[in-house]
Design a protein around this motif. Sequence first.
Motif, short mmCIF file in Angstrom:
data_model
loop_
_atom_site.label_atom_id
_atom_site.label_comp_id
_atom_site.label_asym_id
_atom_site.label_seq_id
_atom_site.Cartn_x
_atom_site.Cartn_y
_atom_site.Cartn_z
N ILE A 6 0.85 -1.21 0.00
CA ILE A 6 0.00 0.00 0.00
C ILE A 6 0.87 1.25 0.00
CG2 ILE A 6 -1.65 1.33 1.37
CD1 ILE A 6 -2.82 -1.39 2.27
N ALA A 7 1.93 1.23 0.78
CA ALA A 7 2.83 2.38 0.85
C ALA A 7 3.57 2.60 -0.47
CB ALA A 7 3.83 2.19 1.98
N TYR A 8 3.77 1.52 -1.23
CA TYR A 8 4.50 1.64 -2.50
C TYR A 8 3.67 2.33 -3.58
CZ TYR A 8 7.14 0.54 -6.66
OH TYR A 8 7.85 0.64 -7.84
N ARG A 9 2.36 2.28 -3.51
CA ARG A 9 1.51 2.84 -4.57
C ARG A 9 1.83 4.30 -4.90
NH1 ARG A 9 -3.30 0.10 -6.48
NH2 ARG A 9 -3.11 -2.01 -5.74
N PRO A 10 1.88 5.22 -3.94
CA PRO A 10 2.23 6.60 -4.31
C PRO A 10 3.68 6.73 -4.79
CG PRO A 10 1.87 6.42 -1.94
CD PRO A 10 1.50 5.10 -2.53
N VAL A 11 4.56 5.90 -4.24
CA VAL A 11 5.95 5.91 -4.69
C VAL A 11 6.02 5.45 -6.14
CG1 VAL A 11 8.24 4.88 -4.36
CG2 VAL A 11 6.87 5.58 -2.38
N GLY A 12 5.28 4.41 -6.46
CA GLY A 12 5.24 3.90 -7.82
C GLY A 12 4.68 4.92 -8.79
N ARG A 73 11.42 -1.33 -12.19
CA ARG A 73 12.17 -2.45 -11.63
C ARG A 73 13.10 -2.00 -10.51
NH1 ARG A 73 11.48 -8.00 -12.13
NH2 ARG A 73 13.38 -8.95 -11.39
N SER A 74 13.74 -0.86 -10.72
CA SER A 74 14.62 -0.31 -9.69
C SER A 74 13.85 0.04 -8.42
CB SER A 74 15.34 0.94 -10.21
OG SER A 74 16.17 0.62 -11.28
N GLY A 75 12.67 0.63 -8.59
CA GLY A 75 11.83 0.97 -7.44
C GLY A 75 11.38 -0.27 -6.68
N ALA A 76 11.01 -1.29 -7.42
CA ALA A 76 10.57 -2.53 -6.78
C ALA A 76 11.73 -3.20 -6.04
CB ALA A 76 9.99 -3.48 -7.82
N THR A 77 12.90 -3.19 -6.66
CA THR A 77 14.08 -3.78 -6.02
C THR A 77 14.45 -3.01 -4.75
OG1 THR A 77 14.89 -4.52 -8.17
CG2 THR A 77 16.50 -4.42 -6.39
N ALA A 78 14.39 -1.69 -4.82
CA ALA A 78 14.69 -0.88 -3.63
C ALA A 78 13.67 -1.13 -2.53
CB ALA A 78 14.72 0.60 -3.99
N THR A 79 12.41 -1.29 -2.91
CA THR A 79 11.37 -1.58 -1.93
C THR A 79 11.61 -2.92 -1.26
OG1 THR A 79 9.75 -0.25 -3.14
CG2 THR A 79 8.88 -1.90 -1.62
N ARG A 80 12.00 -3.92 -2.04
CA ARG A 80 12.29 -5.24 -1.46
C ARG A 80 13.46 -5.15 -0.49
NH1 ARG A 80 13.08 -10.44 -5.01
NH2 ARG A 80 10.96 -10.91 -4.41
N ARG A 81 14.49 -4.38 -0.84
CA ARG A 81 15.64 -4.24 0.04
C ARG A 81 15.25 -3.57 1.36
NH1 ARG A 81 19.66 -2.21 -4.52
NH2 ARG A 81 20.16 -4.22 -5.43
N LEU A 82 14.37 -2.56 1.27
CA LEU A 82 13.96 -1.81 2.47
C LEU A 82 12.95 -2.56 3.33
CD1 LEU A 82 13.58 1.77 0.95
CD2 LEU A 82 15.36 0.97 2.51
N THR A 83 12.01 -3.26 2.67
CA THR A 83 10.91 -3.87 3.42
C THR A 83 10.93 -5.38 3.46
OG1 THR A 83 9.41 -3.98 1.53
CG2 THR A 83 9.42 -1.92 2.80
N GLY A 84 11.68 -5.99 2.53
CA GLY A 84 11.68 -7.44 2.44
C GLY A 84 10.51 -7.99 1.64
N THR A 85 9.71 -7.11 1.06
CA THR A 85 8.52 -7.51 0.31
C THR A 85 8.55 -6.90 -1.07
OG1 THR A 85 7.24 -7.51 2.37
CG2 THR A 85 5.98 -7.49 0.32
N TRP A 86 8.21 -7.72 -2.07
CA TRP A 86 8.09 -7.22 -3.44
C TRP A 86 6.77 -6.46 -3.54
CZ3 TRP A 86 11.84 -7.04 -6.89
CH2 TRP A 86 11.52 -6.73 -8.21
N PRO A 87 6.76 -5.26 -4.12
CA PRO A 87 5.57 -4.40 -4.05
C PRO A 87 4.39 -4.81 -4.93
CG PRO A 87 7.27 -3.32 -5.33
CD PRO A 87 7.88 -4.57 -4.76
N ALA A 88 4.55 -5.67 -5.86
CA ALA A 88 3.43 -6.00 -6.76
C ALA A 88 2.47 -6.99 -6.17
CB ALA A 88 3.95 -6.55 -8.09
#
Length: 88
Positions: A6-12, A73-88
């Motif tokens: 949910i937090a990734y949506r505005p970032v995306g 892809r870079s945003g998703a990878t950074a999100t996984r690194r920060l949260t441990g969860t893939w944003p999709a």
Amino acid sequence: MNAAKIAYRPVGLLLSVAAGALAGAAFKQTWKAVGHDDDTPDALDEDRGWTEVLVASAVHGVIFAVVKAAVARSGATATRRLTGTWPA
């Protein structure tokens, strides 16, 4: 849906806008580099031929798709690194 997704949506959304701006700038520079005018052709530009308009559109589409995919892809990878969860 978990909080990270949910937090990734505005970032995306912001990343998509940034990718569009970056792709537009990259296309303008590419169009200049291949020896064409500084002004990119528009489909409704009466002074431009079919070939020039269609080639410019194809090049623009390729650049846009590649930049958008790379940024997403870079945003998703950074999100996984920060949260441990893939944003999709």
